[in-house]
Design a protein around this motif. Structure first.
Motif, short mmCIF file in Angstrom:
data_model
loop_
_atom_site.label_atom_id
_atom_site.label_comp_id
_atom_site.label_asym_id
_atom_site.label_seq_id
_atom_site.Cartn_x
_atom_site.Cartn_y
_atom_site.Cartn_z
N GLU A 261 1.23 12.33 -8.79
CA GLU A 261 1.43 13.30 -7.73
C GLU A 261 0.73 12.88 -6.45
O GLU A 261 -0.42 12.44 -6.48
N VAL A 262 1.43 13.00 -5.32
CA VAL A 262 0.82 12.80 -4.01
C VAL A 262 0.49 14.18 -3.46
O VAL A 262 1.39 14.99 -3.20
N VAL A 263 -0.80 14.46 -3.30
CA VAL A 263 -1.27 15.77 -2.84
C VAL A 263 -2.24 15.52 -1.68
O VAL A 263 -3.45 15.40 -1.90
N PRO A 264 -1.74 15.45 -0.43
CA PRO A 264 -2.58 15.10 0.71
C PRO A 264 -3.75 16.03 0.95
O PRO A 264 -4.77 15.60 1.51
N ASP A 265 -3.66 17.29 0.53
CA ASP A 265 -4.78 18.21 0.73
C ASP A 265 -5.92 17.95 -0.26
O ASP A 265 -7.03 18.45 -0.06
N PHE A 266 -5.63 17.19 -1.31
CA PHE A 266 -6.63 16.91 -2.34
C PHE A 266 -7.13 15.47 -2.29
O PHE A 266 -8.31 15.19 -2.51
N ARG A 267 -6.20 14.56 -2.00
CA ARG A 267 -6.55 13.14 -1.92
C ARG A 267 -5.73 12.48 -0.81
O ARG A 267 -4.51 12.60 -0.80
N ASP B 207 -9.63 6.48 8.67
CA ASP B 207 -10.13 7.65 9.38
C ASP B 207 -9.57 8.95 8.80
O ASP B 207 -8.36 9.14 8.73
N GLY B 208 -10.46 9.85 8.39
CA GLY B 208 -10.06 11.15 7.88
C GLY B 208 -9.71 11.19 6.41
O GLY B 208 -9.42 12.26 5.87
N ASP B 209 -9.73 10.05 5.73
CA ASP B 209 -9.37 10.02 4.31
C ASP B 209 -10.50 10.54 3.43
O ASP B 209 -11.68 10.50 3.81
N PHE B 210 -10.14 10.99 2.21
CA PHE B 210 -11.10 11.62 1.30
C PHE B 210 -10.47 11.75 -0.07
O PHE B 210 -9.27 11.50 -0.26
N TYR B 211 -11.28 12.19 -1.03
CA TYR B 211 -10.79 12.52 -2.37
C TYR B 211 -11.71 13.62 -2.90
O TYR B 211 -12.89 13.40 -3.12
N ARG B 212 -11.16 14.81 -3.10
CA ARG B 212 -11.98 15.96 -3.49
C ARG B 212 -12.49 15.80 -4.93
O ARG B 212 -12.07 14.91 -5.66
N LEU C 60 0.83 -1.20 0.00
CA LEU C 60 0.00 0.00 0.00
C LEU C 60 0.87 1.25 0.00
O LEU C 60 1.75 1.40 0.84
N ARG C 61 0.61 2.13 -0.92
CA ARG C 61 1.34 3.39 -1.04
C ARG C 61 0.35 4.55 -1.03
O ARG C 61 -0.82 4.38 -1.38
N PRO C 62 0.80 5.76 -0.66
CA PRO C 62 -0.09 6.92 -0.72
C PRO C 62 -0.70 7.08 -2.10
O PRO C 62 0.00 6.98 -3.12
N SER C 63 -2.00 7.30 -2.15
CA SER C 63 -2.69 7.45 -3.43
C SER C 63 -2.27 8.73 -4.13
O SER C 63 -2.01 9.76 -3.48
N MET C 64 -2.23 8.67 -5.45
CA MET C 64 -1.78 9.81 -6.25
C MET C 64 -2.93 10.40 -7.05
O MET C 64 -3.95 9.76 -7.26
N ILE C 65 -2.76 11.63 -7.49
CA ILE C 65 -3.68 12.24 -8.44
C ILE C 65 -2.95 12.34 -9.77
O ILE C 65 -1.73 12.51 -9.83
N ARG C 66 -3.72 12.21 -10.82
CA ARG C 66 -3.17 12.22 -12.19
C ARG C 66 -2.01 11.23 -12.34
O ARG C 66 -1.09 11.43 -13.13
N ASP C 67 -2.07 10.17 -11.54
CA ASP C 67 -1.16 9.02 -11.63
C ASP C 67 0.31 9.31 -11.32
O ASP C 67 1.15 8.45 -11.53
#
Length: 236
Positions: free
Chosen positions: A67-73, A119-124, A58-65
């Motif tokens: 980028e890791v952007v914790p404030d967005f995903r 807990d606290g996870d999301f995806y804008r 398991l790795r931190p989820s990325m946006i646009r395959d």
């Protein structure tokens, strides 16, 4: 004569402005949802396999395959998770889904990952495909897994309806959009167009235990990569 002239002028004005400049075209997004998709036994086995995915898998989820952007995903992903039984079941219903959503999935190939929200996870709010990003994606699917009774709260899939100002032809402001929330029910799957705006609502998981997470297999049916097609043709 004077009164008739005033009436004609009024009618001309009406013809020039048939619509209010604040008019908004609202179009509910179409979602196909199937419950009890794999059945208790198969879904249970797949859930146990998902729970067993821990550590370096398991790795931190990325946006646009990329980028890791914790404030967005914020979630974790398993890129190499295998779920052949899910793909086989999707193959059995894809024709009906194509008809309902008005898409063609002929010659497509699946691409999917396991995503884990705790807990606290999301995806804008985002789109899975645009003209510039992942244009090969023809159909999005999300399959949900979790322990029962559900050990977390939130995590709904929020699907935004289209809102288009008629007088400008541009996308409306977010506050003008309406939406519907879909519950992440165990052994259910949703299908929708990748261009649809959607988000994962924040998850509340009091235990914070990995096994109590919101598990989802997110994927797409993608048209063939032209580069790979050219390579196969050259080799042939």
């Amino acid at each position: 004569m004077e009164q008739a002239g005033a009436t004609e002028e009024s009618q001309a004005t009406d013809r020039r402005s048939p619509l209010c400049t604040d008019a908004i075209w609202r179009l509910p997004v179409t979602v196909c949802r199937i419950t009890q998709f794999l059945g208790e036994r198969t879904a249970g086995a797949l859930l146990e396999r998902a729970i067993a995915s821990t550590g370096d898998a398991l790795r931190p989820s990325m946006i646009r395959d990329h980028e890791v952007v914790p404030d967005f995903r914020r979630s974790r992903s398993h890129q190499d998770f295998a779920a052949p039984e899910l793909i086989s079941a999707i193959d059995e219903v894809v024709e009906a889904v194509e008809h309902t959503l008005g898409v063609s999935c002929q010659y497509t190939e699946p691409d999917y990952t396991l995503n884990v929200h705790n807990d606290g996870d999301f995806y804008r709010a985002h789109q899975d495909s645009t003209a510039e990003f992942s244009p090969r994606r023809q159909l999005t699917f999300v399959y949900y897994l979790h322990r029962t009774p559900r050990p977390f709260g939130g995590g709904e899939l929020r699907m935004f309806d289209a809102a288009l100002p008629l007088h400008t032809g541009t996308t409306g402001k977010w506050q003008e959009h309406t939406w519907r929330d879909w519950e992440p029910e165990h052994d259910s799957i949703v299908f929708f167009r990748p261009t649809a705006w959607h988000e994962v609502r924040p998850v509340s998981c009091p235990s914070k235990a990995h096994a109590d997470s919101r598990f989802a297999i997110n994927g797409w049916l993608c048209s063939p990569d032209p580069a790979n097609t050219r390579t196969r043709a050259t080799r042939a």
